[in-house]
Design a protein around this motif. Structure first.
Motif, PDB file in Angstrom:
ATOM      1  N   ASP A   1       0.842  -1.199   0.000  1.00 43.76           N
ATOM      2  CA  ASP A   1       0.000   0.000   0.000  1.00 43.76           C
ATOM      3  C   ASP A   1       0.878   1.250   0.000  1.00 43.76           C
ATOM      4  O   ASP A   1       1.156   1.831   1.021  1.00 43.76           O
ATOM      5  CB  ASP A   1      -0.978   0.006   1.182  1.00 43.76           C
ATOM      6  N   LYS A   2       1.295   1.645  -1.202  1.00 49.27           N
ATOM      7  CA  LYS A   2       2.217   2.778  -1.356  1.00 49.27           C
ATOM      8  C   LYS A   2       1.515   4.095  -1.031  1.00 49.27           C
ATOM      9  O   LYS A   2       0.462   4.383  -1.558  1.00 49.27           O
ATOM     10  CB  LYS A   2       2.775   2.813  -2.769  1.00 49.27           C
ATOM     11  N   PRO A   3       2.123   4.905  -0.190  1.00 49.58           N
ATOM     12  CA  PRO A   3       1.526   6.200   0.147  1.00 49.58           C
ATOM     13  C   PRO A   3       1.876   7.266  -0.891  1.00 49.58           C
ATOM     14  O   PRO A   3       2.761   7.077  -1.718  1.00 49.58           O
ATOM     15  CB  PRO A   3       2.198   6.538   1.481  1.00 49.58           C
TER      16      PRO A   3
ATOM     17  N   VAL B   1       5.900  10.608   1.932  1.00 48.82           N
ATOM     18  CA  VAL B   1       6.902   9.955   2.766  1.00 48.82           C
ATOM     19  C   VAL B   1       7.248  10.951   3.868  1.00 48.82           C
ATOM     20  O   VAL B   1       7.644  12.084   3.585  1.00 48.82           O
ATOM     21  CB  VAL B   1       8.167   9.588   1.956  1.00 48.82           C
ATOM     22  N   GLY B   2       7.059  10.548   5.120  1.00 42.56           N
ATOM     23  CA  GLY B   2       7.383  11.413   6.242  1.00 42.56           C
ATOM     24  C   GLY B   2       8.884  11.460   6.475  1.00 42.56           C
ATOM     25  O   GLY B   2       9.552  10.421   6.445  1.00 42.56           O
TER      26      GLY B   2
ATOM     27  N   ASN C   1       5.824  12.713  -2.710  1.00 42.80           N
ATOM     28  CA  ASN C   1       5.691  13.943  -1.932  1.00 42.80           C
ATOM     29  C   ASN C   1       6.387  13.749  -0.586  1.00 42.80           C
ATOM     30  O   ASN C   1       6.397  12.650  -0.038  1.00 42.80           O
ATOM     31  CB  ASN C   1       4.216  14.268  -1.689  1.00 42.80           C
ATOM     32  N   VAL C   2       6.928  14.821  -0.058  1.00 38.49           N
ATOM     33  CA  VAL C   2       7.642  14.774   1.222  1.00 38.49           C
ATOM     34  C   VAL C   2       6.812  15.480   2.285  1.00 38.49           C
ATOM     35  O   VAL C   2       6.333  16.595   2.079  1.00 38.49           O
ATOM     36  CB  VAL C   2       9.026  15.468   1.112  1.00 38.49           C
ATOM     37  N   LEU C   3       6.630  14.811   3.402  1.00 43.40           N
ATOM     38  CA  LEU C   3       5.969  15.397   4.564  1.00 43.40           C
ATOM     39  C   LEU C   3       7.063  15.704   5.580  1.00 43.40           C
ATOM     40  O   LEU C   3       7.586  14.801   6.238  1.00 43.40           O
ATOM     41  CB  LEU C   3       4.950  14.419   5.153  1.00 43.40           C
TER      42      LEU C   3
ATOM     43  N   GLU D   1      -2.830  11.706   8.979  1.00 43.89           N
ATOM     44  CA  GLU D   1      -3.520  12.757   8.225  1.00 43.89           C
ATOM     45  C   GLU D   1      -3.090  12.768   6.756  1.00 43.89           C
ATOM     46  O   GLU D   1      -3.896  13.013   5.858  1.00 43.89           O
ATOM     47  CB  GLU D   1      -3.233  14.122   8.857  1.00 43.89           C
ATOM     48  N   ALA D   2      -1.820  12.479   6.499  1.00 40.39           N
ATOM     49  CA  ALA D   2      -1.303  12.449   5.128  1.00 40.39           C
ATOM     50  C   ALA D   2      -1.515  11.079   4.481  1.00 40.39           C
ATOM     51  O   ALA D   2      -1.133  10.869   3.335  1.00 40.39           O
ATOM     52  CB  ALA D   2       0.185  12.787   5.123  1.00 40.39           C
ATOM     53  N   ASP D   3      -2.127  10.154   5.209  1.00 47.71           N
ATOM     54  CA  ASP D   3      -2.355   8.791   4.730  1.00 47.71           C
ATOM     55  C   ASP D   3      -1.035   8.145   4.305  1.00 47.71           C
ATOM     56  O   ASP D   3      -0.912   7.556   3.238  1.00 47.71           O
ATOM     57  CB  ASP D   3      -3.362   8.787   3.582  1.00 47.71           C
ATOM     58  N   SER D   4      -0.023   8.312   5.156  1.00 52.46           N
ATOM     59  CA  SER D   4       1.314   7.787   4.879  1.00 52.46           C
ATOM     60  C   SER D   4       1.675   6.708   5.885  1.00 52.46           C
ATOM     61  O   SER D   4       1.252   6.747   7.038  1.00 52.46           O
ATOM     62  CB  SER D   4       2.349   8.903   4.947  1.00 52.46           C
ATOM     63  N   ASN D   5       2.451   5.738   5.431  1.00 58.90           N
ATOM     64  CA  ASN D   5       2.924   4.689   6.325  1.00 58.90           C
ATOM     65  C   ASN D   5       4.438   4.547   6.289  1.00 58.90           C
ATOM     66  O   ASN D   5       4.986   3.550   6.709  1.00 58.90           O
ATOM     67  CB  ASN D   5       2.258   3.354   5.987  1.00 58.90           C
TER      68      ASN D   5
END
Length: 127
Positions: A58-60, A63-64, A86-88, A105-109
């Motif tokens: 499940d690719k976000p 990326v945090g 995209n970079v968070l 919130e950014a739906d990132s893992n």
């Protein structure tokens, strides 16, 4: 940022291969990083991130990145942008509740960090 726009920005920033990108103080003295060496660092990050993303089902979209400001930090940011992600950006002082909330919130893992106080669980890939 579109991948094409990012590549143009990347090319313009790193065109002068012999220009000094960073001068860093470390335990062994002053380290000088030229653009040509920095481009290699960024390309390594891009390559490694591509490999990691292939292994994640499940690719976000984001990326945090939760790191202190170092040459590696900037190479990671450019490397992520270079592969079209995209970079968070997160303050390295954020606590566990805050960074998990931002990722959710950014739906990132995916979280890239050099901070020691990170809880690893099955929902977040920590690099």
């Amino acid at each position: 940022m579109e991948k094409k726009k990012c590549n143009i920005l990347y090319q313009e920033l790193f065109e002068a291969k012999d220009m000094v990108m960073f001068e860093c103080l470390n335990r062994s003295g002053k380290e000088i990083i030229k653009n040509s060496d920095y481009v290699k660092m960024i390309e390594n990050v891009s390559s490694n991130m591509s490999k990691i993303l292939k292994s994640i089902s499940d690719k976000p979209n984001f990326v945090g990145v939760r790191m202190s400001s170092t040459p590696n930090f900037y190479a990671i940011v450019f490397g992520i942008l270079r592969i079209g992600m995209n970079v968070l950006l997160m303050d390295p002082k954020t606590d566990e509740r805050q960074y998990k909330s931002l990722l959710e919130e950014a739906d990132s893992n995916i979280l890239i960090t050099n901070m020691m106080n990170v809880e690893v669980n099955s929902k977040i890939y920590v690099i």
